[in-house]
Design an enzyme around this catalytic site. Structure first.
Site, PDB file in Angstrom:
ATOM      1  N   ILE A  96       9.220 -16.746   3.079  1.00 32.26           N
ATOM      2  CA  ILE A  96       8.504 -16.106   1.974  1.00 32.26           C
ATOM      3  C   ILE A  96       8.088 -17.214   1.019  1.00 32.26           C
ATOM      4  O   ILE A  96       8.895 -18.104   0.702  1.00 32.26           O
ATOM      5  CB  ILE A  96       9.419 -15.087   1.272  1.00 32.26           C
ATOM      6  CG1 ILE A  96       9.731 -13.946   2.242  1.00 32.26           C
ATOM      7  CG2 ILE A  96       8.774 -14.547  -0.006  1.00 32.26           C
ATOM      8  CD1 ILE A  96      10.733 -12.947   1.729  1.00 32.26           C
ATOM      9  N   HIS A 113       0.070 -11.403  11.525  1.00 27.08           N
ATOM     10  CA  HIS A 113       1.255 -10.561  11.684  1.00 27.08           C
ATOM     11  C   HIS A 113       1.082  -9.682  12.928  1.00 27.08           C
ATOM     12  O   HIS A 113       0.018  -9.099  13.128  1.00 27.08           O
ATOM     13  CB  HIS A 113       1.450  -9.685  10.442  1.00 27.08           C
ATOM     14  CG  HIS A 113       2.676  -8.840  10.547  1.00 27.08           C
ATOM     15  ND1 HIS A 113       3.939  -9.380  10.469  1.00 27.08           N
ATOM     16  CD2 HIS A 113       2.834  -7.512  10.775  1.00 27.08           C
ATOM     17  CE1 HIS A 113       4.819  -8.409  10.646  1.00 27.08           C
ATOM     18  NE2 HIS A 113       4.188  -7.265  10.827  1.00 27.08           N
TER      19      HIS A 113
END
Ligand code: GAR
Length: 234
Positions: A96, A113
């Protein structure tokens, strides 16, 4: 001038390979200035070295906060010649990121993704979709913001899920499409054709013809829907 990019990896780097291949084929007008990994054993590093692309390893265990890691990442990218006119390409980079990293490259950080966002964010998108029993899944290329797997969507590819298929099998079919839509999204960015208003990404018209959907290499992807559609070379 080719768009200067950095590719961030944590693992196998097959998406990195697809980007390298499209650059070498002359379809993607970009130059990979550096490949950065947060894991020493990432095979993506070997793929980069095989093509004489500079590599850097930044171990998160060497930093005491996400911010200090991101500060060093920004320094490495700048030192490598990637700036606000380039792009930072997250290709299986399992971290992240914080505003410290996003701010200098705002609007130029992209991620892929393996699910149709906003469904199944996180690190097991393919498994989560298979276990949930959805009938269609796929992959998403999107701009990165402060939230995980969340920023404005650039392109998505949808594939039918087969009965009894597990996350690995579904993921393998999705991965083949990742390898096509990611280089394409980067080429749109390189051509200056992506315009983001709020959450919505508009693709401006370009010169290239659409890819031939009946091309023999579509294989298992023949039933896939890619939107916006792929153009010639992808
Ligand atoms: C890809 O499937 C990518 O979409 C996924 O990691 C894999 C990396 O494969 N990313 C995420 O799950 C991000 N949330 P690769 O190293 O072979 O390119």
């Amino acid at each position: 001038m080719a768009m200067p990019i950095a590719v961030l990896v944590s693992g196998g780097g097959s998406n990195l390979q697809s980007i390298i291949d499209r650059i070498e084929a002359g379809a993607l007008d970009a130059e990979i200035k550096v490949v950065v990994s947060n894991r020493e054993d990432a095979y993506g590093l070997t793929r980069a070295r095989n093509h004489n692309i500079p590599t850097r390893v930044l171990l998160h265990t060497d930093f005491d906060s996400r911010e200090s890691f991101d500060e060093e990442l920004v320094r490495v990218l700048r030192e490598s010649g990637v700036n606000g006119a380039g792009a930072v390409v997250m290709a299986g980079f399992m971290r992240i990121v914080t505003p410290v990293f996003l701010e200098p490259f705002r609007g130029r950080v992209i991620n892929i993704h393996p699910a149709l966002l906003p469904s199944f964010p996180g690190v097991h998108g393919q498994d989560d979709a298979a276990e949930y029993g959805v009938k269609i899944s796929g992959c998403t290329v999107h701009f990165v913001d402060e939230q995980m797997d969340h920023g404005p969507v650039i392109v998505q590819a949808a594939v039918p899920c087969q009965p009894g298929e597990d996350g690995d099998e579904l993921g393998a079919r999705i991965l083949k499409l990742e390898h096509r839509i990611y280089p394409q999204a980067l080429q749109w960015l390189a051509e200056g054709r992506l315009e983001t208003r709020g959450r919505i990404v508009h693709l401006k018209p370009g010169e290239r013809k659409l890819a031939d959907a009946s091309a023999s290499d579509m294989g298992v992807e023949t039933q896939a829907l890619v939107w916006p559609p792929l153009e010639e070379g992808f």
